[in-house]
Design an enzyme around this catalytic site. Structure first.
Site, PDB file in Angstrom:
ATOM      1  N   ASP A 296       0.955  -1.144  -0.078  1.00 51.04           N
ATOM      2  CA  ASP A 296      -0.144  -0.006   0.081  1.00 51.04           C
ATOM      3  C   ASP A 296       0.663   1.254   0.047  1.00 51.04           C
ATOM      4  OD1 ASP A 296      -2.326   1.947   0.989  1.00 51.04           O
ATOM      5  OD2 ASP A 296      -3.259   0.148   0.519  1.00 51.04           O
ATOM      6  N   ASP A 297       0.142   2.245   0.542  1.00 53.52           N
ATOM      7  CA  ASP A 297       1.013   3.789   0.380  1.00 53.52           C
ATOM      8  C   ASP A 297       2.313   3.638   1.451  1.00 53.52           C
ATOM      9  OD1 ASP A 297       1.320   6.467   0.390  1.00 53.52           O
ATOM     10  OD2 ASP A 297      -0.450   6.867   1.464  1.00 53.52           O
TER      11      ASP A 297
ATOM     12  N   ARG B 182      -5.439  16.380   3.667  1.00 52.63           N
ATOM     13  CA  ARG B 182      -4.614  15.586   4.083  1.00 52.63           C
ATOM     14  C   ARG B 182      -3.173  16.040   3.372  1.00 52.63           C
ATOM     15  NH1 ARG B 182      -3.798   9.255   2.334  1.00 52.63           N
ATOM     16  NH2 ARG B 182      -3.395   8.383   4.227  1.00 52.63           N
TER      17      ARG B 182
ATOM     18  N   LYS C 177      -4.112  -0.827  -6.843  1.00 48.53           N
ATOM     19  CA  LYS C 177      -5.294  -0.048  -6.103  1.00 48.53           C
ATOM     20  C   LYS C 177      -5.040   1.352  -6.593  1.00 48.53           C
ATOM     21  CE  LYS C 177      -6.356   0.657  -1.141  1.00 48.53           C
ATOM     22  NZ  LYS C 177      -5.875   0.278   0.165  1.00 48.53           N
ATOM     23  N   TRP C 178      -6.160   1.933  -6.885  1.00 48.10           N
ATOM     24  CA  TRP C 178      -6.154   3.114  -7.470  1.00 48.10           C
ATOM     25  C   TRP C 178      -7.125   4.094  -6.523  1.00 48.10           C
ATOM     26  CZ3 TRP C 178      -5.668   4.493 -13.227  1.00 48.10           C
ATOM     27  CH2 TRP C 178      -5.867   5.884 -13.376  1.00 48.10           C
ATOM     28  N   ASP C 179      -6.207   5.065  -5.739  1.00 47.54           N
ATOM     29  CA  ASP C 179      -6.906   5.692  -4.417  1.00 47.54           C
ATOM     30  C   ASP C 179      -6.978   7.184  -5.077  1.00 47.54           C
ATOM     31  OD1 ASP C 179      -7.816   6.017  -2.062  1.00 47.54           O
ATOM     32  OD2 ASP C 179      -6.104   5.075  -1.275  1.00 47.54           O
TER      33      ASP C 179
ATOM     34  N   ASN D 139      -7.933  10.699  -2.546  1.00 47.16           N
ATOM     35  CA  ASN D 139      -8.271  10.935  -1.228  1.00 47.16           C
ATOM     36  C   ASN D 139      -8.648  12.364  -0.738  1.00 47.16           C
ATOM     37  OD1 ASN D 139      -7.839   8.369  -0.053  1.00 47.16           O
ATOM     38  ND2 ASN D 139      -5.892   8.332  -0.001  1.00 47.16           N
TER      39      ASN D 139
ATOM     40  N   CYS E  25     -10.656   2.882  -5.307  1.00 51.91           N
ATOM     41  CA  CYS E  25     -10.779   3.329  -4.010  1.00 51.91           C
ATOM     42  C   CYS E  25     -10.701   4.880  -3.641  1.00 51.91           C
ATOM     43  CB  CYS E  25      -9.198   2.875  -3.119  1.00 51.91           C
ATOM     44  SG  CYS E  25      -8.987   3.000  -1.471  1.00 51.91           S
TER      45      CYS E  25
ATOM     46  N   ASP F 288     -12.949   2.307   4.366  1.00 53.13           N
ATOM     47  CA  ASP F 288     -11.690   2.137   5.205  1.00 53.13           C
ATOM     48  C   ASP F 288     -12.102   1.595   6.712  1.00 53.13           C
ATOM     49  OD1 ASP F 288      -9.907   3.216   3.645  1.00 53.13           O
ATOM     50  OD2 ASP F 288      -9.860   5.112   4.232  1.00 53.13           O
TER      51      ASP F 288
HETATM   52  C1  GLA Z   1      -6.929   5.525   1.918  1.00 58.50           C
HETATM   53  C2  GLA Z   1      -7.359   4.427   1.466  1.00 58.50           C
HETATM   54  C3  GLA Z   1      -6.739   3.114   2.709  1.00 58.50           C
HETATM   55  C4  GLA Z   1      -4.927   3.439   2.377  1.00 58.50           C
HETATM   56  C5  GLA Z   1      -4.802   4.778   2.730  1.00 58.50           C
HETATM   57  C6  GLA Z   1      -3.219   5.165   2.258  1.00 58.50           C
HETATM   58  O1  GLA Z   1      -7.426   5.865   3.053  1.00 58.50           O
HETATM   59  O2  GLA Z   1      -8.700   4.064   1.784  1.00 58.50           O
HETATM   60  O3  GLA Z   1      -6.998   1.865   2.263  1.00 58.50           O
HETATM   61  O4  GLA Z   1      -4.951   2.949   1.104  1.00 58.50           O
HETATM   62  O5  GLA Z   1      -5.633   5.561   1.732  1.00 58.50           O
HETATM   63  O6  GLA Z   1      -3.071   6.238   2.321  1.00 58.50           O
END
Ligand code: GLA
Length: 725
Positions: A368-369, A445, A478-480, A482, A528, A550
């Protein structure tokens, strides 16, 4: 074919398995709606257009003064602004003279098998020509030269119709589209409850129900995405109808940006329903010869209540929306390191998680991130998609190799549309960030948003993502996304085009989705947005699954998943077991099984005992994969009806197999508890895998099962599986 035209009566009829949609060409070439609802054989509906011939004060077409006509009360296929129809309009064009009078009349039509693609936009598609048929109706405003083509596709096997509008400037002067809804539906009464899905980060898509009232009501988003707050879905449920019986109309917009979904009940008790791009901050200048395509809306009708409506959406989306290599392929069960490590990891730590995952029976490891730039927290580096070699020694390739050698697939996280002010790319290209002159750039953020309207930005993103995707054996992305969009403007757009910024933004984003998914067709992409902040059919066209929320707490998830199931199938619902808070691993598993399933935890903190349980859960999931993903969902006990328990059931298409799950949220003293199944074959005899007992479908549906001996403490759950003898 599902669509017929009676040339003599000038009536169009769109039939699907369970619905009919009828409209006609009236005098003066108005397109008048006659009926939408349960399937009827009839063609003509006498006087259905004359809902109330006279509306005091309303002024209308002078050529029809002697007829029972009023533009203010007639039901129309397109609601035009400013020429007698005083209800909310579905089309408003400001013409070169500066006024916004708009008046579209029928010109011609064509009917053909299949369905056209919508240029640059996600849309449902036909697998074969007999899946669906399309009607295109060309309308024109004779005064301004504006043309609108109304597109209707009837999906014969599913009681579903898609609708959209194409606007064309056939004049020699530019004009501006101020409002272009994807459809306009004038229902003859208002005896409905309006159902919508509201929420927020960590608590998405909760059902809300309100009776329709006179005037305007509805939902929308102005956030630059379809949003956590209101999903682009609404339903009208006939009063007295319920989960299993009665009229239910579902509306879902295939769009991922600002939208409105509205119902106006007029003085006549008619309901005008529409959905489309939010018009409060929108404008689109159309030069002579240019076209504008609206996003598509999906309309579903069921006379089997909300349950029937949902099952139609599910089948339709599984067959005619989700695409690509992963459409019907079993998706890998994954472990994601986010909740296990957050930003604090290196390659050895990740490999240790992957090793644990392999030994426990999982199929894929997702990083992930935190793997790029100097991203040791969420304050920097978005946009600098270059591997952080302090964390991953020697780059990404050695890590991918080590994970693959374990026998796992490899996945990676991106948030392509974002840019951190503290990043090399921002310092080099401050203009690449969405902004307007002389105003502070708001941050969410600690991040800003890339200007996806720009081709150079999209090229940069495609190329830098390709540095990783083209040279490594990566299976999943996983394409986020935020944060919401503020100070909406682009440095490259001239002032008169800034009004279309949000729509251009999402067209740019769709373009990048398209390029990535075409260049790397084997990639399983999961959408996402801080969980489920962009959970819509537009994204599902590119990504066959979307991370639901989340919030991975199983008890909260029940409400989220029930709401989500109103129109989205289990196969697209990203759901994981995590170490989070309440309930034991059995309930976490039972809830996450209603989705793509996977784990999101730190193995170092999992006891051997829990691990043994997890192993059996994984085996179970593989076994019931098709039943859950492609079976029919029946909501047995809904959280909006019962605060204590929730229950749901999946039945295979041929009714030879089913499973049901019951979760007790809060223990309730001494209640009789029988649960009745739905959707089974009454004549079949079903064997319970867990108990070996045999019951007829008729017994299970009518008498039900007593659940006296099953776990019913706070947060406890169980699932039972049955097969026909
Ligand atoms: C979002 C996603 C999480 C994770 C974080 C990473 O909040 O929903 O699942 O990937 O970002 O920063």
């Amino acid at each position: 074919m599902a669509i017929l035209f009676d040339a003599e009566k000038k009536i169009f009829k769109l039939d699907t398995a369970g619905s009919s949609y009828i409209f006609k060409i009236y005098d003066e070439n108005y397109l008048v709606h006659l009926y939408y609802g349960a399937k009827i054989p009839d063609y003509e509906l006498p006087d259905f257009e004359c809902r109330h011939m006279y509306a005091s004060f309303s002024a209308s077409n002078a050529h029809l003064l002697t007829k029972d006509f009023s533009a203010d009360v007639f039901p129309f296929e397109i609601g035009c602004n400013g020429c007698g129809d005083m209800r909310i309009s579905s089309l408003q064009i400001r013409n070169a003279d500066g006024n916004a009078a708009t008046d579209m009349r029928y010109v011609s039509h064509k009917i053909y098998p299949g369905k056209p693609a919508l240029p640059g936009l996600p849309a449902l598609y036909a697998n074969t020509d007999d899946d669906c048929a399309t009607l295109e109706v060309l309308t024109e405003d004779k005064v301004t030269g504006a043309q609108a083509t109304l597109l209707y596709t009837a999906f014969e096997k599913h009681a579903a119709i898609t609708r959209s509008v194409v606007i064309r400037n056939a004049s020699d002067k530019p004009f501006e589209i101020e409002k272009a809804m994807s459809f306009n539906l004038d229902l003859p009464d208002a005896d409905y409850d309006l159902l919508t899905l509201y929420g927020r980060h960590n608590m998405e898509r909760l059902l809300e129900k309100r009776p329709l009232a006179h005037g305007r009501q509805g939902i929308g988003s102005r956030r630059g995405s379809s949003s956590h707050q209101q999903n682009p879905f609404m339903a009208l449920l006939r009063r007295g109808a319920n989960e299993d019986h009665g009229d239910a109309y579902g509306f879902n917009l295939v769009y991922s940006c600002n939208y409105v979904a509205e119902v106006e009940v007029d003085f006549n008790n008619s309901s005008r329903v529409m959905m489309g791009i939010d018009d409060s901050d929108f404008g689109w200048t159309l030069a002579p010869g240019e076209e504008f395509w609206s996003p598509e809306a999906v309309l579903v009708y069921s006379n089997e209540g909300l349950g029937g409506m949902s099952r139609t959406f599910h089948r339709l989306y599984n067959n005619n929306l989700v695409r690509g290599e992963w459409k019907r392929k079993q998706r890998p069960l994954l472990i994601n390191n986010w909740e296990g490590t957050y930003f604090d990891f290196d390659d050895d730590k990740l490999v240790a998680i992957a090793k644990w995952a392999k030994e426990t029976g999982l199929d894929m490891f997702v990083m992930d991130d935190g793997w790029f730039g100097v991203r040791n927290d969420d304050r920097r580096s978005l946009g600098d998609w270059v591997v952080n070699e302090n964390k991953l020694k020697g780059g990404i390739a050695p890590l991918v190799k080590r994970v693959k050698e374990l026998g796992l697939r490899f996945g990676i996280w991106y948030e392509p549309e974002m840019i951190s002010p503290d990043s090399d790319i921002y310092r080099a290209h401050p203009d690449w960030c969405i902004h307007v002159p002389n105003r502070d750039r708001s941050q969410g953020r600690w991040q800003c948003v890339m200007d996806m309207t720009r081709a150079d930005v999209r090229d940069y993103l495609f190329n830098i993502m390709s540095e990783v995707l083209a040279h490594n054996d990566i299976d999943y992305l996983k394409w986020d996304f935020n944060r919401n969009i503020t100070e909406a403007g682009s440095a490259l757009l001239p002032p008169e085009r800034q009004k279309g910024f949000f729509h251009r933004y999402i067209l740019g984003t769709y373009d990048l989705f398209d390029r990535i998914t075409k260049a790397y067709p084997h990639l399983l992409v999961e959408g996402c947005s801080g969980g489920g902040g962009r959970y819509d059919p537009g994204i599902l066209y590119y990504t066959p699954q979307i991370w639901c929320s989340d919030n991975t707490d199983a008890l909260s998830r029940i409400d989220i998943q029930f709401g989500t199931s109103l129109c989205y199938p289990a196969s697209v619902q990203g759901a994981h077991v995590s170490a989070s808070r309440r309930t034991g691993y059995n309930t976490k598993k039972d809830v996450a099984m209603w989705g793509t399933f996977g784990y999101e935890l730190d193995p170092a903190k999992i006891s051997d005992e829990d691990r043994a349980v997890i192993k059996t859960q994984i085996e179970g999931y593989h076994k019931y994969y098709d039943l859950i993903h492609y079976g029919d969902l029946y909501r047995l006990i809904c959280p909006w009806d019962d605060p204590y328990k929730a229950a749901w059931e999946f039945v295979s298409e041929d009714k030879s197999e089913f499973m049901f799950t019951v979760v007790t949220k809060f223990y309730m003293e001494a209640q009789n508890f029988f649960i009745k199944m739905k959707g089974l074959d009454p004549a079949k005899r079903y064997v319970c895998e867990e108990t070996g007992k045999v019951f007829s479908g008729a017994l299970l549906m009518n008498a039900g099962l007593s659940l006296y001996h099953y776990p019913n403490g706070d947060g406890e759950s169980f699932a039972l599986h049955f097969k026909a003898e």
